[in-house]
Write an enzyme that holds these catalytic residues in place. Sequence first.
Site, PDB file in Angstrom:
ATOM      1  CG  ASP A   5      -0.130  -0.206   2.532  1.00 14.92           C
ATOM      2  OD1 ASP A   5       1.097   0.017   2.511  1.00 14.92           O
ATOM      3  OD2 ASP A   5      -0.737  -0.570   3.557  1.00 14.92           O
TER       4      ASP A   5
ATOM      5  NE  ARG B  22       3.844  11.005   4.503  1.00 11.88           N
ATOM      6  CZ  ARG B  22       4.821  10.231   4.038  1.00 11.88           C
ATOM      7  NH1 ARG B  22       4.840   8.938   4.317  1.00 11.88           N
ATOM      8  NH2 ARG B  22       5.779  10.735   3.279  1.00 11.88           N
TER       9      ARG B  22
HETATM   10  C1  UD1 Z   1       6.741   4.600   3.517  1.00 12.02           C
HETATM   11  C2  UD1 Z   1       5.319   4.208   3.140  1.00 12.02           C
HETATM   12  C3  UD1 Z   1       4.629   3.524   4.317  1.00 12.02           C
HETATM   13  C4  UD1 Z   1       5.459   2.369   4.849  1.00 12.02           C
HETATM   14  C5  UD1 Z   1       6.850   2.860   5.160  1.00 12.02           C
HETATM   15  C6  UD1 Z   1       7.701   1.682   5.554  1.00 12.02           C
HETATM   16  C7  UD1 Z   1       4.220   5.747   1.586  1.00 12.02           C
HETATM   17  C8  UD1 Z   1       3.346   6.931   1.430  1.00 12.02           C
HETATM   18  N1  UD1 Z   1       4.534   5.414   2.838  1.00 12.02           N
HETATM   19  O1  UD1 Z   1       6.637   5.589   4.542  1.00 12.02           O
HETATM   20  O2  UD1 Z   1       3.391   2.985   3.857  1.00 12.02           O
HETATM   21  O3  UD1 Z   1       4.857   1.886   6.029  1.00 12.02           O
HETATM   22  O4  UD1 Z   1       7.434   3.456   3.982  1.00 12.02           O
HETATM   23  O5  UD1 Z   1       8.856   2.082   6.212  1.00 12.02           O
HETATM   24  O6  UD1 Z   1       4.583   5.146   0.615  1.00 12.02           O
HETATM   25  N2  UD1 Z   1      14.365   7.793   4.530  1.00 12.02           N
HETATM   26  C9  UD1 Z   1      15.729   7.663   4.393  1.00 12.02           C
HETATM   27  N3  UD1 Z   1      16.227   6.444   4.018  1.00 12.02           N
HETATM   28  C10 UD1 Z   1      15.431   5.368   3.786  1.00 12.02           C
HETATM   29  C11 UD1 Z   1      14.044   5.525   3.953  1.00 12.02           C
HETATM   30  C12 UD1 Z   1      13.525   6.743   4.296  1.00 12.02           C
HETATM   31  O7  UD1 Z   1      16.487   8.595   4.598  1.00 12.02           O
HETATM   32  O8  UD1 Z   1      15.937   4.300   3.474  1.00 12.02           O
HETATM   33  C13 UD1 Z   1      13.829   9.120   4.936  1.00 12.02           C
HETATM   34  C14 UD1 Z   1      13.871  10.149   3.813  1.00 12.02           C
HETATM   35  O9  UD1 Z   1      14.179  11.395   4.359  1.00 12.02           O
HETATM   36  C15 UD1 Z   1      12.431  10.132   3.312  1.00 12.02           C
HETATM   37  C16 UD1 Z   1      11.657   9.884   4.603  1.00 12.02           C
HETATM   38  O10 UD1 Z   1      12.464   8.961   5.329  1.00 12.02           O
HETATM   39  O11 UD1 Z   1      12.096  11.367   2.724  1.00 12.02           O
HETATM   40  C17 UD1 Z   1      10.275   9.319   4.419  1.00 12.02           C
HETATM   41  O12 UD1 Z   1      10.249   8.240   3.519  1.00 12.02           O
HETATM   42  P1  UD1 Z   1       8.901   7.901   2.674  1.00 12.02           P
HETATM   43  O13 UD1 Z   1       9.134   6.701   1.825  1.00 12.02           O
HETATM   44  O14 UD1 Z   1       8.417   9.109   1.996  1.00 12.02           O
HETATM   45  O15 UD1 Z   1       7.845   7.595   3.785  1.00 12.02           O
HETATM   46  P2  UD1 Z   1       7.833   6.536   4.957  1.00 12.02           P
HETATM   47  O16 UD1 Z   1       7.378   7.238   6.180  1.00 12.02           O
HETATM   48  O17 UD1 Z   1       9.120   5.804   4.977  1.00 12.02           O
END
Ligand code: UD1
Length: 400
Positions: free
Chosen positions: A102, A217
């Site tokens: 999802d 989130r």
């Molecule tokens: C995403 C998914 C969520 C899932 C989660 C698993 C969406 C909208 N959300 O949320 O459903 O539960 O992944 O973990 O798709 N970041 C890093 N390195 C990484 C991963 C993330 O630095 O390897 C940081 C980055 O700054 C990034 C932020 O985390 O911008 C958020 O990552 P994002 O994929 O946008 O959302 P998640 O909260 O990880």
Amino acid sequence: MDEMVRPHICLIYGTRPEAIKLAPVYRELKQRAGVFDTTVVVTAQHRQLLDQMLTVFGIKPDVDLDIMREGQTLSQVTCRALEALQTTLHRLAPDMVLVQGDTTTVFTGALAAFYEQIAVGHVEAGLRSENKYSPFPEEINRRMTGVLADLHFAPTPGARERLLAENTPGEQVFVTGNTVIDALQMMNAGCAPMPDATARLVEQVSGRMILVTVHRRENLGVAFTQICTALQRIVHDFPDVSVIWPMHPNPIVRRAAEEMLGDHPQILLCEPLDYFGFVPLMAAADLIITDSGGIQEEASALGTPVLVTRDTTERPEGIAAGVARLVGVETDTIVTAATELLTNPSAYARMSEPTSPYGDGQAARRICDVLEFHFGLSERRPEDFSTTDHDDATIAGRPQ
Ligand code: UD1
Ligand code: UDP
């Protein structure tokens, strides 16, 4: 003799949970290399978390779109992923795209495939909380993916019922079990020795151990503060209890957790572990407090009680089985639920019976059987996973 034309299956994924849950499907497809041609496209919506899992499962993507940016917004991920995925799918022209779960990668993968008129298979279809903002934006991502999908791989009979209630044609819905149980079995859960990185973490804490992860989130902000306050109160009330929290790299999560819990002697904030390291930590934990989807499923199979810090769950099976409890995000409610488990052995025993309503470790095999059926390579519709005949597949073995 003419060589058989193998259907080309393209796996699309981008985040940690998708990488874990599609690894068994990748392995099964590769084992059927004479039947299917398989490619892997990663958006790398997650960079470090994805790479950790690609290494664990020994997967080298055919295409890596490398879209992650620090602090990315939902629309940035959506736009970057959609554009890059459509271009890639146009070039690869697979016969079917498989997406799992999802996330935004899942929704954009399905949408890009639709734009290229490529069929879509949705793994872990039919999960619903019935609240469009919880989990946010995942509830809507999976609904939109469901609208685009041609094959729906429902993990449980309940997920199948939800799809049918939305008028999804029954012949497109297959109950397979959740591939996360296959992934746990790939880690030899409960039986493999604890890797050094995990053992070093466990050595740093004493007494009973609570494993924590929080990243959603809808839990950032006030809810996050309330959850951290609950953890402060739990370790204050129970001097023999420690917390290990492998933090998601999201800078908002890290900043807030470090600010509130960073200096506490009973709380260890650490880097995310790879799956080899994390599975034994879940098995060794006395209690898990989390808002993760996948961990709810794994904890049930491992028999580690789990308190889910969310107001809704699309995974009611673990709650019905008694291993998980939905505790919301209010400090008092979380403390009360944890206190009961830490003080009442019979309440604890009731929640620590390993059970596997989510699957029997055969989900990837069923998914590939369905693909063979779909492409006319076998004549018999595969049998659905049934929650009544999986007793022998429970992942037992919590270390003493
Ligand atoms: C995403 C998914 C969520 C899932 C989660 C698993 C969406 C909208 N959300 O949320 O459903 O539960 O992944 O973990 O798709 N970041 C890093 N390195 C990484 C991963 C993330 O630095 O390897 C940081 C980055 O700054 C990034 C932020 O985390 O911008 C958020 O990552 P994002 O994929 O946008 O959302 P998640 O909260 O990880
Ligand atoms: N996980 C892991 N290492 C960690 C934290 C989690 O391997 O340090 C695994 C966990 O076992 C589960 C998956 O990551 O399979 C859950 O990912 P996440 O919580 O990021 O996503 P969600 O399941 O909430 O979508």
